[in-house]
Design a protein around this motif. Sequence first.
Motif, PDB file in Angstrom:
ATOM      1  N   ILE A  11      44.387 -28.655  18.327  1.00  0.00           N
ATOM      2  CA  ILE A  11      43.023 -27.696  18.644  1.00  0.00           C
ATOM      3  C   ILE A  11      43.083 -26.263  18.158  1.00  0.00           C
ATOM      4  CG2 ILE A  11      41.963 -26.931  20.596  1.00  0.00           C
ATOM      5  CD1 ILE A  11      42.760 -29.434  22.317  1.00  0.00           C
ATOM      6  N   LEU A  12      44.350 -25.918  18.203  1.00  0.00           N
ATOM      7  CA  LEU A  12      44.468 -24.435  17.510  1.00  0.00           C
ATOM      8  C   LEU A  12      44.290 -24.472  16.151  1.00  0.00           C
ATOM      9  CD1 LEU A  12      45.523 -21.616  17.991  1.00  0.00           C
ATOM     10  CD2 LEU A  12      47.650 -22.453  17.472  1.00  0.00           C
ATOM     11  N   PHE A  19      36.936 -20.695  12.939  1.00  0.00           N
ATOM     12  CA  PHE A  19      36.768 -19.029  12.975  1.00  0.00           C
ATOM     13  C   PHE A  19      37.332 -18.063  12.155  1.00  0.00           C
ATOM     14  CE2 PHE A  19      35.822 -20.785  17.337  1.00  0.00           C
ATOM     15  CZ  PHE A  19      34.366 -20.533  17.361  1.00  0.00           C
ATOM     16  N   GLY A  20      38.465 -18.491  11.542  1.00  0.00           N
ATOM     17  CA  GLY A  20      39.397 -17.839  10.682  1.00  0.00           C
ATOM     18  C   GLY A  20      40.147 -16.849  11.592  1.00  0.00           C
ATOM     19  N   ALA A  21      41.181 -16.514  10.981  1.00  0.00           N
ATOM     20  CA  ALA A  21      42.189 -15.633  11.588  1.00  0.00           C
ATOM     21  C   ALA A  21      41.843 -14.077  12.031  1.00  0.00           C
ATOM     22  CB  ALA A  21      43.571 -15.632  10.884  1.00  0.00           C
ATOM     23  N   LYS A  22      41.017 -13.469  11.276  1.00  0.00           N
ATOM     24  CA  LYS A  22      40.450 -12.233  11.394  1.00  0.00           C
ATOM     25  C   LYS A  22      39.453 -11.994  12.522  1.00  0.00           C
ATOM     26  CE  LYS A  22      38.388  -8.380   9.385  1.00  0.00           C
ATOM     27  NZ  LYS A  22      37.777  -7.640   8.111  1.00  0.00           N
ATOM     28  N   ARG A  23      38.693 -13.103  12.577  1.00  0.00           N
ATOM     29  CA  ARG A  23      37.494 -13.038  13.791  1.00  0.00           C
ATOM     30  C   ARG A  23      38.371 -13.508  15.207  1.00  0.00           C
ATOM     31  NH1 ARG A  23      31.843 -16.365  13.695  1.00  0.00           N
ATOM     32  NH2 ARG A  23      31.212 -15.454  15.704  1.00  0.00           N
ATOM     33  N   LEU A  24      39.290 -14.434  15.100  1.00  0.00           N
ATOM     34  CA  LEU A  24      40.285 -14.714  16.322  1.00  0.00           C
ATOM     35  C   LEU A  24      40.997 -13.329  16.494  1.00  0.00           C
ATOM     36  CD1 LEU A  24      41.818 -18.417  15.897  1.00  0.00           C
ATOM     37  CD2 LEU A  24      39.885 -17.620  17.451  1.00  0.00           C
ATOM     38  N   ARG A  25      41.539 -12.594  16.012  1.00  0.00           N
ATOM     39  CA  ARG A  25      42.056 -11.387  16.098  1.00  0.00           C
ATOM     40  C   ARG A  25      41.383 -10.451  17.051  1.00  0.00           C
ATOM     41  NH1 ARG A  25      44.269  -7.562  11.721  1.00  0.00           N
ATOM     42  NH2 ARG A  25      42.711  -8.633  10.827  1.00  0.00           N
ATOM     43  N   LEU A  31      38.943  -9.168  24.148  1.00  0.00           N
ATOM     44  CA  LEU A  31      39.434  -9.717  25.543  1.00  0.00           C
ATOM     45  C   LEU A  31      40.342  -8.994  26.101  1.00  0.00           C
ATOM     46  CD1 LEU A  31      39.019 -12.089  27.438  1.00  0.00           C
ATOM     47  CD2 LEU A  31      40.483 -13.358  26.226  1.00  0.00           C
ATOM     48  N   GLY A  32      41.464  -8.454  25.406  1.00  0.00           N
ATOM     49  CA  GLY A  32      42.727  -7.657  25.833  1.00  0.00           C
ATOM     50  C   GLY A  32      41.898  -6.219  26.416  1.00  0.00           C
TER      51      GLY A  32
END
Length: 81
Positions: A11-12, A19-25, A31-32
Amino acid sequence: MGISIWQLLIILAIVLVLFGAKRLRNVGTDLGNAIKGFKNAVKEEEENKDATATTEQKLEKKEGENVFDVKAEEKKEKPDA
């Protein structure tokens, strides 16, 4: 019957591809920050409630007393020179 570690990794991987790594970051950072803001707002609300309760307790103690405890003094006039 639960989700195993392998299913979570698959799933990850799918989410990373979509989404790509940048968008997830960026989503993680947002969220934080939202969680920190919520915690700060809750903390400030609790502090305000404590301050209000303390003020109300002080007012209740003075209920039977005079509000002003001021001693009136006459103004002394200076002699003309």
